[in-house]
Design an enzyme around this catalytic site. Structure first.
Site, mmCIF file in Angstrom:
data_model
loop_
_atom_site.group_PDB
_atom_site.id
_atom_site.type_symbol
_atom_site.label_atom_id
_atom_site.label_comp_id
_atom_site.label_asym_id
_atom_site.label_seq_id
_atom_site.Cartn_x
_atom_site.Cartn_y
_atom_site.Cartn_z
ATOM 1 C CG ASN A 136 -8.496 -2.955 -1.315
ATOM 2 O OD1 ASN A 136 -7.464 -3.453 -1.762
ATOM 3 N ND2 ASN A 136 -8.821 -1.688 -1.535
ATOM 4 N NE ARG A 148 -3.762 -23.489 -3.644
ATOM 5 C CZ ARG A 148 -4.111 -23.046 -4.855
ATOM 6 N NH1 ARG A 148 -3.161 -22.614 -5.719
ATOM 7 N NH2 ARG A 148 -5.362 -23.011 -5.230
ATOM 8 C CG LEU A 388 -10.359 3.551 -1.660
ATOM 9 C CD1 LEU A 388 -10.647 3.687 -0.175
ATOM 10 C CD2 LEU A 388 -10.082 4.917 -2.280
HETATM 11 S S1 MYA Z 1 -5.877 -7.541 -4.911
HETATM 12 C C1 MYA Z 1 -4.281 -7.342 -4.167
HETATM 13 C C2 MYA Z 1 -3.668 -8.664 -3.880
HETATM 14 N N1 MYA Z 1 -2.446 -8.540 -3.140
HETATM 15 C C3 MYA Z 1 -1.225 -8.534 -3.673
HETATM 16 O O1 MYA Z 1 -1.066 -8.664 -4.874
HETATM 17 C C4 MYA Z 1 -0.070 -8.352 -2.707
HETATM 18 C C5 MYA Z 1 1.148 -9.182 -3.042
HETATM 19 N N2 MYA Z 1 0.783 -10.576 -3.161
HETATM 20 C C6 MYA Z 1 0.411 -11.371 -2.121
HETATM 21 O O2 MYA Z 1 0.337 -10.958 -0.973
HETATM 22 C C7 MYA Z 1 0.057 -12.814 -2.468
HETATM 23 O O3 MYA Z 1 0.649 -13.156 -3.701
HETATM 24 C C8 MYA Z 1 -1.461 -13.061 -2.528
HETATM 25 C C9 MYA Z 1 -1.726 -14.510 -2.993
HETATM 26 C C10 MYA Z 1 -2.062 -12.894 -1.132
HETATM 27 C C11 MYA Z 1 -2.153 -12.138 -3.506
HETATM 28 N N3 MYA Z 1 -7.048 -12.150 -5.719
HETATM 29 O O4 MYA Z 1 -1.892 -18.483 -1.139
HETATM 30 P P1 MYA Z 1 -1.611 -18.834 -2.546
HETATM 31 C C12 MYA Z 1 -5.250 -16.947 -6.109
HETATM 32 C C13 MYA Z 1 -7.704 -13.327 -5.648
HETATM 33 O O5 MYA Z 1 -0.809 -20.064 -2.763
HETATM 34 P P2 MYA Z 1 -0.008 -16.449 -2.721
HETATM 35 C C14 MYA Z 1 -6.961 -7.587 -3.559
HETATM 36 O O6 MYA Z 1 -6.604 -7.292 -2.459
HETATM 37 C C15 MYA Z 1 -4.521 -17.727 -7.171
HETATM 38 O O7 MYA Z 1 -5.156 -17.525 -8.421
HETATM 39 N N4 MYA Z 1 -7.095 -14.523 -5.761
HETATM 40 O O8 MYA Z 1 -0.931 -17.612 -3.335
HETATM 41 C C16 MYA Z 1 -8.367 -8.095 -3.826
HETATM 42 C C17 MYA Z 1 -4.645 -19.119 -6.642
HETATM 43 O O9 MYA Z 1 -5.942 -19.639 -6.867
HETATM 44 P P3 MYA Z 1 -6.183 -20.655 -8.109
HETATM 45 C C18 MYA Z 1 -5.766 -14.525 -5.952
HETATM 46 O O10 MYA Z 1 0.702 -15.843 -3.854
HETATM 47 C C19 MYA Z 1 -8.474 -9.522 -3.336
HETATM 48 C C20 MYA Z 1 -4.487 -18.919 -5.142
HETATM 49 O O11 MYA Z 1 -4.830 -17.544 -4.887
HETATM 50 C C21 MYA Z 1 -5.030 -13.334 -6.038
HETATM 51 O O12 MYA Z 1 0.790 -16.931 -1.566
HETATM 52 C C22 MYA Z 1 -9.770 -10.196 -3.711
HETATM 53 C C23 MYA Z 1 -3.066 -19.150 -4.683
HETATM 54 O O13 MYA Z 1 -3.012 -18.953 -3.313
HETATM 55 C C24 MYA Z 1 -5.728 -12.121 -5.920
HETATM 56 N N5 MYA Z 1 -5.107 -10.926 -5.987
HETATM 57 O O14 MYA Z 1 -1.070 -15.394 -2.152
HETATM 58 C C25 MYA Z 1 -9.852 -11.592 -3.168
HETATM 59 N N6 MYA Z 1 -3.738 -13.650 -6.222
HETATM 60 O O15 MYA Z 1 -5.382 -21.881 -7.837
HETATM 61 C C26 MYA Z 1 -11.094 -12.333 -3.638
HETATM 62 C C27 MYA Z 1 -3.665 -14.989 -6.259
HETATM 63 O O16 MYA Z 1 -7.655 -20.921 -8.150
HETATM 64 C C28 MYA Z 1 -12.313 -11.885 -2.903
HETATM 65 N N7 MYA Z 1 -4.885 -15.520 -6.104
HETATM 66 O O17 MYA Z 1 -5.708 -19.928 -9.330
HETATM 67 C C29 MYA Z 1 -13.523 -12.708 -3.314
HETATM 68 C C30 MYA Z 1 -14.799 -12.261 -2.603
HETATM 69 C C31 MYA Z 1 -14.819 -12.720 -1.157
HETATM 70 C C32 MYA Z 1 -16.028 -12.201 -0.388
HETATM 71 C C33 MYA Z 1 -17.348 -12.808 -0.855
HETATM 72 C C34 MYA Z 1 -18.553 -12.309 -0.024
HETATM 73 C C35 MYA Z 1 -19.804 -12.815 -0.481
HETATM 74 O O1 JJ1 Z 2 2.764 2.364 -12.007
HETATM 75 C C1 JJ1 Z 2 2.729 1.547 -12.898
HETATM 76 N N1 JJ1 Z 2 3.595 1.534 -13.899
HETATM 77 C C2 JJ1 Z 2 4.549 2.621 -14.089
HETATM 78 C C3 JJ1 Z 2 5.922 2.247 -13.626
HETATM 79 C C4 JJ1 Z 2 6.522 1.135 -14.427
HETATM 80 C C5 JJ1 Z 2 7.828 0.698 -13.860
HETATM 81 C C6 JJ1 Z 2 8.271 -0.568 -14.531
HETATM 82 N N2 JJ1 Z 2 7.333 -1.633 -14.399
HETATM 83 C C7 JJ1 Z 2 4.483 3.046 -15.550
HETATM 84 N N3 JJ1 Z 2 5.185 4.127 -15.838
HETATM 85 C C8 JJ1 Z 2 5.139 4.758 -17.141
HETATM 86 C C9 JJ1 Z 2 4.660 6.172 -16.946
HETATM 87 C C10 JJ1 Z 2 4.836 7.057 -18.176
HETATM 88 C C11 JJ1 Z 2 4.710 8.525 -17.765
HETATM 89 C C12 JJ1 Z 2 4.844 9.427 -18.957
HETATM 90 C C13 JJ1 Z 2 3.878 9.052 -20.047
HETATM 91 C C14 JJ1 Z 2 3.970 7.602 -20.427
HETATM 92 C C15 JJ1 Z 2 3.811 6.704 -19.246
HETATM 93 O O2 JJ1 Z 2 3.794 2.472 -16.351
HETATM 94 C C16 JJ1 Z 2 1.665 0.459 -12.930
HETATM 95 C C17 JJ1 Z 2 0.389 0.971 -13.533
HETATM 96 O O3 JJ1 Z 2 0.615 1.366 -14.817
HETATM 97 N N4 JJ1 Z 2 1.403 0.036 -11.581
HETATM 98 C C18 JJ1 Z 2 1.504 -1.232 -11.219
HETATM 99 O O4 JJ1 Z 2 1.843 -2.110 -11.990
HETATM 100 C C19 JJ1 Z 2 1.142 -1.520 -9.796
HETATM 101 C C20 JJ1 Z 2 0.147 -2.631 -9.704
HETATM 102 C C21 JJ1 Z 2 -1.133 -2.405 -10.457
HETATM 103 C C22 JJ1 Z 2 -2.167 -3.457 -10.117
HETATM 104 C C23 JJ1 Z 2 -2.885 -3.042 -8.882
HETATM 105 C C24 JJ1 Z 2 -3.629 -4.091 -8.133
HETATM 106 C C25 JJ1 Z 2 -4.560 -3.400 -7.186
HETATM 107 C C26 JJ1 Z 2 -4.889 -4.122 -5.944
HETATM 108 C C27 JJ1 Z 2 -6.347 -4.218 -5.694
HETATM 109 O O5 JJ1 Z 2 -6.876 -3.430 -4.724
#
Ligand code: MYA
Ligand code: JJ1
Length: 388
Positions: A136, A148, A388
């Site tokens: 996470n 990357r 979470l």
């Molecule tokens: S999910 C929450 C993720 N965080 C966010 O969304 C926050 C906002 N975004 C960022 O901070 C960046 O955009 C992140 C990517 C860091 C997400 N899960 O470095 P890059 C792949 C897995 O150039 P950036 C959470 O926390 C993408 O497909 N991979 O990209 C769970 C591409 O690969 P490919 C992801 O945008 C995380 C590559 O990364 C995700 O600068 C679970 C590009 O890298 C994502 N959410 O950074 C992680 N997003 O070319 C995996 C993009 O192949 C865990 N990518 O498509 C795996 C298990 C590990 C443990 C194993 C134990 C045995």
């Molecule tokens: O919160 C979310 N969406 C809201 C706000 C949308 C704003 C415009 N994009 C939404 N609101 C509608 C509510 C409405 C209430 C009355 C009844 C009808 C509906 O839909 C969304 C989830 O729906 N949240 C996100 O997009 C945040 C990211 C979700 C991906 C999370 C990744 C998790 C990371 C891993 O640990």
């Protein structure tokens, strides 16, 4: 198309529906002596750091990185704002490893610019209990995106997990990667509809006025179930039994013991809320519900800066109808001034969402396993995991 993910032991899109592939680990464990002993290389400006979440200053650095750079909705109106107390709690469950709290700093300035974490968990898939890491809080600073870095961070956390002789992981993401075990939808129950509309979280329905909307979402002042009260330490054994029994029906679910329940389900101020129903006659614990606190920053609004959201966690209804139990959870959240109550369509949640006036959100949550193939995608209702 997925230059990184194609190299990893995860279900690949091309293999979807191939009946010759068995359920289970995709690759076998290697001897620990074959795990790379030194960290992966980062670009030369950066260095690895292990984040000590006991340390107040480190906690503030992690909190600030996430507050400014973590997950946003598709229109960039809201950004998750996990509190410091939440992060400290989420990252220090029973048996946690400090080495799995991984940061990246800029050498020249010491600034924290990226983060990823794992915590240990036991997850059951059908009848097999597997030691896993829950991954996470993957975050790369906005200015360092698309370089990357994420693949290096994922490989490094994988390496450190392997060093503990753990070979599987579970994670969720809002983006589609190879390949989800299931895809869930977020549902939202307005508690403070006026604010939600003012900040653009929701829209006034067609043919609806503000006062009709407020009336629509009105809730009773107090909960209705006799014996509904906050969970306490002394309830841990009973809640553990109730939860283990309930979770046994799902295809994928955590294997919680009493230590896990004490950590994950005991109330913690502004982090975790847990309630149960104690029968006034027999003093039996018959039902349980919980939600965690995850505010979002409201980006670009004059009047408000934080959306206070409750997220449904684990719920077990044995005696109290699920609808009534969840309604009491909504009432409790409203009393505590939450603006919205969110839930995924996992477990039995579908059965109360519409009736309790939740509406579907625009966000999805995809669930993944690393190095473990499940033969058919699950329905959300077959999943017993909330991360979470
Ligand atoms: S999910 C929450 C993720 N965080 C966010 O969304 C926050 C906002 N975004 C960022 O901070 C960046 O955009 C992140 C990517 C860091 C997400 N899960 O470095 P890059 C792949 C897995 O150039 P950036 C959470 O926390 C993408 O497909 N991979 O990209 C769970 C591409 O690969 P490919 C992801 O945008 C995380 C590559 O990364 C995700 O600068 C679970 C590009 O890298 C994502 N959410 O950074 C992680 N997003 O070319 C995996 C993009 O192949 C865990 N990518 O498509 C795996 C298990 C590990 C443990 C194993 C134990 C045995
Ligand atoms: O919160 C979310 N969406 C809201 C706000 C949308 C704003 C415009 N994009 C939404 N609101 C509608 C509510 C409405 C209430 C009355 C009844 C009808 C509906 O839909 C969304 C989830 O729906 N949240 C996100 O997009 C945040 C990211 C979700 C991906 C999370 C990744 C998790 C990371 C891993 O640990």
């Amino acid at each position: 198309r997925h230059r990184f993910w194609e190299t990893q032991p995860v279900g690949q899109f091309k293999d979807l529906g191939d009946p010759s592939l068995p359920e289970g680990p995709i690759e076998p464990p290697t001897p620990l002596s074959d795990v790379k002993p030194e960290p992966y290389n980062l670009p030369s400006q950066y260095e690895w750091t292990t984040c000590d979440m006991d340390d107040e200053q480190t906690c503030v650095e992690v909190y600030s990185l996430l507050t400014n750079n973590y997950v946003e909705d598709d229109e960039n109106m809201f950004r998750f704002n996990y509190s410091k107390e939440f992060l400290r709690w989420a990252l220090r469950p029973p048996g946690y490893y400090k080495a799995w709290h991984i940061g990246v700093r800029v050498k020249a300035s010491n600034k924290l610019v990226a983060f990823i974490t794992g915590v240990p968990a036991r997850i059951r898939v059908r009848d097999v209990i597997i030691r896993m890491a829950e991954i996470n809080f993957l975050c790369v600073h906005k200015k360092l995106r698309s370089k990357r870095l994420a693949p290096v961070m994922i490989k490094e956390v994988t390496r450190r997990v392997h060093l503990e002789n753990i070979w599987q992981a579970a994670y969720t993401a809002g983006v589609i990667l190879p390949t989800p075990i299931t895809t869930c939808r977020y549902w939202h129950r307005s508690l403070n509809p006026k604010k939600l509309i003012d900040i653009g979280f929701s829209k006034l329905g067609a043919r609806m006025t503000m006062s009709r909307t407020i009336r629509l979402y009105k809730l009773p002042e107090s909960t209705v179930t006799p014996g509904f009260r906050k969970m306490e330490l002394r309830d841990v054994p009973a809640v553990t039994r109730l939860l283990r029994q309930y979770l046994s029906q799902f295809i994928v679910a955590p294997d919680f013991d009493e230590n896990d329940v004490e950590h994950w389900l005991l109330p913690l101020e502004n982090v975790m809320d847990s309630y149960l129903v104690e029968s006034p006659e027999t003093h039996e614990i018959t039902d349980f519900c919980s939600f965690y606190t995850l505010p979002s920053s409201i980006l670009n609004n004059q009047n408000y800066s934080v959306l206070k959201a409750a997220y449904s966690y684990y719920t077990v209804s044995m005696k109290t109808p699920l609808l009534q139990l969840m309604n009491d959870a909504l009432i409790t959240a409203k009393q505590k001034d939450y603006d919205v109550f969110n839930a995924l369509d996992v477990m039995h949640n579908e059965s109360f969402l519409k009736e309790l006036k939740f509406g579907p959100g625009d966000g999805q949550l995809h669930y993944y396993l690393y190095n473990y193939r499940v033969r058919n995608a699950l329905k959300p209702s077959e999943l017993g995991v909330v991360l979470l």
